[in-house]
Design an enzyme around this catalytic site. Structure first.
Site, PDB file in Angstrom:
ATOM      1  N   GLU A 145      46.674  40.127  40.265  1.00  0.00           N
ATOM      2  CA  GLU A 145      45.406  39.751  41.138  1.00  0.00           C
ATOM      3  C   GLU A 145      45.642  39.357  42.373  1.00  0.00           C
ATOM      4  O   GLU A 145      45.068  39.459  43.265  1.00  0.00           O
ATOM      5  CB  GLU A 145      44.581  38.836  40.323  1.00  0.00           C
ATOM      6  CG  GLU A 145      44.064  39.574  38.874  1.00  0.00           C
ATOM      7  CD  GLU A 145      43.319  40.810  39.269  1.00  0.00           C
ATOM      8  OE1 GLU A 145      43.146  41.102  40.188  1.00  0.00           O
ATOM      9  OE2 GLU A 145      43.708  41.921  38.178  1.00  0.00           O
ATOM     10  N   GLU A 173      47.018  50.234  42.466  1.00  0.00           N
ATOM     11  CA  GLU A 173      47.336  49.641  41.035  1.00  0.00           C
ATOM     12  C   GLU A 173      48.966  49.330  40.752  1.00  0.00           C
ATOM     13  O   GLU A 173      49.332  48.216  40.317  1.00  0.00           O
ATOM     14  CB  GLU A 173      46.615  50.109  40.003  1.00  0.00           C
ATOM     15  CG  GLU A 173      45.034  49.983  39.818  1.00  0.00           C
ATOM     16  CD  GLU A 173      44.901  48.514  39.907  1.00  0.00           C
ATOM     17  OE1 GLU A 173      45.278  47.714  39.052  1.00  0.00           O
ATOM     18  OE2 GLU A 173      43.854  48.066  40.596  1.00  0.00           O
TER      19      GLU A 173
END
Length: 296
Positions: free
Chosen positions: A141, A219
């Protein structure tokens, strides 16, 4: 999925109606490319930028995330210390750290800039992951923030929205002129707006595919960043834990693309997924690990 499609159609209908009203008030000829581009850019980027600026507030409201102002226990203290260490290593400002109540293993990051971000984890993650796995998720994150993914996604969505609005009206104008005997000027019949609306639906779906393709590429970069910040084996272990305990995400649509866990789908649905399959992400990390071992 049907609910999302319905909301997508209603949103596009509202944008179409509002854009048409604005162009009428400003006396913008839909056939005039300069005026159309200005209005399209205003609507295309406006919503994306507003959403970006309000992203932290909306994420907190939507998930009920509670920001850790002063750690109340050892787990919260570890979360804040880990995010601070990773943020310093990534060269970004300290994000706000929050916890939200959800049963599944998940986390997300959002914010208007690299130095004004929020990193939140679910209570399910804290219960079901060990510290090494949780550290890797936090690294993932923090990497989203460091890579500027929220800003990039907002800009990409703005560009796509602009092209959808412009192309729908240009193509719609050509079709309407052909059907109406080459009628010109500002006068447009109901058929024009029906055609434009239908084109916005079709072009909007293609735009969503492009945005989700970019999201899936992003991602892999965040996984690599998590491996750099926490350790490659920890990142692999975290993804394997997600794979073993995969559950449907309860994150709201505003932040779902920035969560660690993604959806699953077959056939055409794969084109609308914000995350690649976990097995592909694990394989990519293992391949990088194997290449590094070979070089060493």
């Amino acid at each position: 999925m049907f609910t999302r499609i319905a909301l997508f159609m209603l949103t596009n209908l509202a944008v179409l109606a509002l854009a048409s009203v604005v162009m009428s008030l400003l006396n913008v000829n839909p056939a005039s490319m300069a005026g159309l581009l200005v209005v399209a850019a205003l609507f295309g980027f406006g919503g994306s930028i507003i959403s970006l600026l309000m992203s932290k507030w909306m994420a907190k409201r939507a998930t009920g995330a509670m920001v850790i102002e002063t750690p109340r226990n050892e787990a919260e203290q570890w979360l804040v210390q880990t995010v601070r260490r990773q943020a310093e290593a990534a060269g970004i400002g300290m994000p706000e750290v929050a916890v939200y109540d959800a049963p599944e293993i998940n986390a997300f990051a959002t914010g208007a800039s690299r130095n004004n971000a929020l990193v939140a984890v679910s209570t399910g993650l804290l219960r079901q992951m060990n510290r090494d796995e949780a550290e890797a998720v936090l690294g993932h994150e923090v990497s989203h923030v460091a890579n500027g993914d929220m800003i990039t996604m907002a800009l990409l969505q703005g560009v796509l929205n602009t092209f959808v609005i412009v192309l729908a009206r240009v193509i719609g104008g050509v079709i309407d002129s052909y059907l109406s005997g080459n009628r010109e000027g500002n006068s447009r019949g109901i058929a024009y707006y029906v055609i434009v609306f239908a084109l916005e639906m079709v072009l909007g779906l293609f735009a969503t595919m492009i945005a989700m393709w970019f999201s899936r590429r992003r991602e892999f970069r965040a996984d690599h960043g998590g491996a750099t910040l926490a350790g490659r084996q920890k990142m692999i272990a975290a993804l394997e834990r997600l794979q073993a305990n995969h559950a449907a995400s309860t994150l709201p649509s505003q932040v779902e693309a920035f969560g660690i866990a993604g959806g699953v789908g077959e056939g055409l649905k794969k084109l609308f997924l914000s995350h690649p399959p976990l097995e592909q992400r694990i394989a990519a990390l293992r391949a990088t690990q194997a290449r590094a071992a070979t070089v060493a």
